[in-house]
Scaffold this motif. Structure first.
Motif, PDB file in Angstrom:
ATOM      1  N   PRO A  40      15.817 -67.509  24.139  1.00 17.88           N
ATOM      2  CA  PRO A  40      16.218 -65.723  23.723  1.00 17.88           C
ATOM      3  C   PRO A  40      15.303 -65.411  22.665  1.00 17.88           C
ATOM      4  N   PRO A  41      15.693 -64.034  23.019  1.00 16.69           N
ATOM      5  CA  PRO A  41      14.631 -63.815  21.877  1.00 16.69           C
ATOM      6  C   PRO A  41      14.182 -64.089  20.424  1.00 16.69           C
ATOM      7  N   GLY A  42      13.101 -64.713  19.645  1.00 13.88           N
ATOM      8  CA  GLY A  42      13.402 -65.026  18.508  1.00 13.88           C
ATOM      9  C   GLY A  42      14.379 -65.478  17.563  1.00 13.88           C
ATOM     10  N   ALA A  43      14.892 -66.546  17.523  1.00 14.71           N
ATOM     11  CA  ALA A  43      16.156 -67.437  17.399  1.00 14.71           C
ATOM     12  C   ALA A  43      15.882 -68.742  18.393  1.00 14.71           C
ATOM     13  N   ILE A  51      21.081 -72.419  13.497  1.00  7.81           N
ATOM     14  CA  ILE A  51      20.051 -71.115  14.452  1.00  7.81           C
ATOM     15  C   ILE A  51      19.175 -70.916  13.075  1.00  7.81           C
ATOM     16  N   ILE A  52      17.810 -71.086  13.767  1.00  7.99           N
ATOM     17  CA  ILE A  52      17.168 -70.379  13.471  1.00  7.99           C
ATOM     18  C   ILE A  52      15.801 -69.202  13.653  1.00  7.99           C
ATOM     19  N   ILE A  53      16.299 -68.688  12.773  1.00  8.59           N
ATOM     20  CA  ILE A  53      16.746 -66.621  13.916  1.00  8.59           C
ATOM     21  C   ILE A  53      14.373 -66.167  13.147  1.00  8.59           C
ATOM     22  N   TYR A  54      13.627 -66.992  13.782  1.00  9.16           N
ATOM     23  CA  TYR A  54      11.961 -67.248  13.195  1.00  9.16           C
ATOM     24  C   TYR A  54      11.625 -66.461  13.925  1.00  9.16           C
ATOM     25  N   ASP A  55      12.243 -64.929  14.463  1.00 14.69           N
ATOM     26  CA  ASP A  55      11.030 -63.929  14.546  1.00 14.69           C
ATOM     27  C   ASP A  55      12.110 -62.564  14.286  1.00 14.69           C
ATOM     28  N   LEU A  56      12.940 -62.432  13.229  1.00 12.44           N
ATOM     29  CA  LEU A  56      13.417 -61.266  13.072  1.00 12.44           C
ATOM     30  C   LEU A  56      13.446 -59.643  14.252  1.00 12.44           C
ATOM     31  N   GLY A  57      11.869 -59.790  13.528  1.00 11.92           N
ATOM     32  CA  GLY A  57      11.984 -58.462  14.516  1.00 11.92           C
ATOM     33  C   GLY A  57      12.295 -58.458  16.266  1.00 11.92           C
ATOM     34  N   ALA A  58      11.816 -59.693  16.736  1.00 10.76           N
ATOM     35  CA  ALA A  58      12.217 -59.990  18.342  1.00 10.76           C
ATOM     36  C   ALA A  58      14.197 -59.646  18.312  1.00 10.76           C
ATOM     37  N   PHE A  59      14.484 -60.861  17.133  1.00 12.81           N
ATOM     38  CA  PHE A  59      15.844 -61.294  16.817  1.00 12.81           C
ATOM     39  C   PHE A  59      16.718 -59.861  17.110  1.00 12.81           C
ATOM     40  N   LEU A  60      16.243 -58.843  16.349  1.00  8.73           N
ATOM     41  CA  LEU A  60      16.784 -57.255  16.533  1.00  8.73           C
ATOM     42  C   LEU A  60      16.913 -56.518  17.979  1.00  8.73           C
ATOM     43  N   ALA A  61      15.619 -56.707  18.279  1.00 12.22           N
ATOM     44  CA  ALA A  61      15.120 -55.887  19.478  1.00 12.22           C
ATOM     45  C   ALA A  61      16.124 -56.558  20.538  1.00 12.22           C
ATOM     46  N   ALA A  62      16.140 -57.195  20.320  1.00 18.65           N
ATOM     47  CA  ALA A  62      16.183 -57.909  21.784  1.00 18.65           C
ATOM     48  C   ALA A  62      17.842 -57.142  22.515  1.00 18.65           C
TER      49      ALA A  62
END
Length: 325
Positions: free
Chosen positions: A109-112, A120-131
């Motif tokens: 899944p995007p960003g995590a 759970i590592i949220i490595y790409d916050l932008g992608a995580f929030l935009a999922a």
């Protein structure tokens, strides 16, 4: 390849992490303002020093049941590309180096990602929030999906505390006044918790190799190469004659700098990062610590000793000569 340092926090008991480079500060939960429209995971907005910042519920984003905010919760102020957001979490655990290499780009899944240790590592916050709403994130096995209920009596008290905090956090932006808050990083050393203003902290890393240097004071344990720069490593226990109590594991280095002088100090581990009113710190009671008064700013939360990083950095005996710029 260097692994980034992560800020660890919890969401409904689940350990999570976010690259420290994406984070500006951590503040206590405040009363949230309702917002128009619908954002995935949107919990409202907050006034941060006069700026309206969207708040995201990490519970909602991870597919967990939401609950009302509690005074013990935190808001992680972070910067995905092009914006400032606040992430609502239960609490902060500390700063550590990433246990895994992070993906170079968005994945599914995007960003995590979920590590073998259940983080759970949220490595790409932008992608995580935009999922998309349909994005499903893996959770550790056996994770409960219900929020903690609170009684009506506790809810009223919590609401009053959150409203007071919201006014305090917003007040700094009114009339152009300077913010009355300081960002602090707290750490454990020899069974005592200390704090330092983050404005003097460049980074935190796990100590790997230190080279001893003959003829230097006992409190300088040696020198180390950090991103191509040679810095001295200081043991505050030896500098301040702090008794060596309990078990210690001096494997964290907090790099201090004032723009002219840079060196690292040893710590057992990082305990928290947050903001609080700058003044007044509670005076340090005589006999509480062997540290000289000139190196102290005061005490917070009853027992946490706040060190004066500016005074420590200004001490000419702290750094080996060749490490000065």
């Amino acid at each position: 390849m260097d692994r980034p340092h992560l800020l660890y926090f919890t969401v409904e008991g689940i350990p999570c992490a976010l690259p420290l480079a994406n984070i500006r500060q951590v503040v206590g939960m405040v009363e949230l303002r309702p917002e128009t429209g619908k954002r995935r995971g949107g919990a409202g907005t907050m006034n941060l020093h006069g700026r309206t910042v969207p708040v995201y519920s990490l519970r909602s984003l991870l597919g967990l049941a939401d609950r009302p905010p509690l005074p013990s919760d935190v808001l992680i102020i972070a910067y995905p590309p092009g914006e400032c957001v606040a992430l609502w979490a239960d609490g902060v655990r500390g700063v550590q180096e990433s246990p895994v290499e992070l993906p170079p780009g968005a994945a599914t899944p995007p960003g995590a990602l979920l590590t073998e240790e259940g983080v759970i590592i949220i490595y790409d916050l932008g992608a995580f929030l935009a999922a998309e709403e349909t994005a499903q994130y893996p959770l550790p096995p056996g994770m409960a999906e219900t929020g903690r209920p609170i009684s009506s009596h506790d809810a009223k008290r919590a609401d009053a505390i959150l409203a007071d905090r919201a006014r305090a956090v917003a007040r700094a932006g009114e009339g152009g006044r300077e913010t009355p808050f300081s960002e602090l990083l707290t750490f454990r050393l020899a069974d005592q918790e200390y704090a330092i203003k983050t404005q003097y902290i460049r980074e935190v890393f796990i100590m790997q190799e230190v080279t001893p240097v003959p003829g230097v004071p006992d409190f300088i344990v040696g020198i180390s190469a950090v991103r191509g720069e040679i810095i001295s490593i200081v043991d505050l226990r030896a500098l301040f004659s702090i008794p060596k109590q309990g078990l210690t594991d001096l494997n964290r280095v907090i790099v201090l700098t004032d723009g002219t002088v840079t060196f690292g100090i040893l710590a057992d581990y990082i305990t928290d990062i947050y903001i609080r009113p700058t003044d007044p710190f509670t005076p340090v009671e005589p006999g509480t610590t062997p540290i000289e008064q000139r190196y102290l700013l005061g005490v917070i939360d009853g027992t946490v000793i706040v060190l004066d990083a500016a005074a420590i950095l200004a001490d000419p005996g702290m750094v080996i000569d060749q490490t000065r710029k």
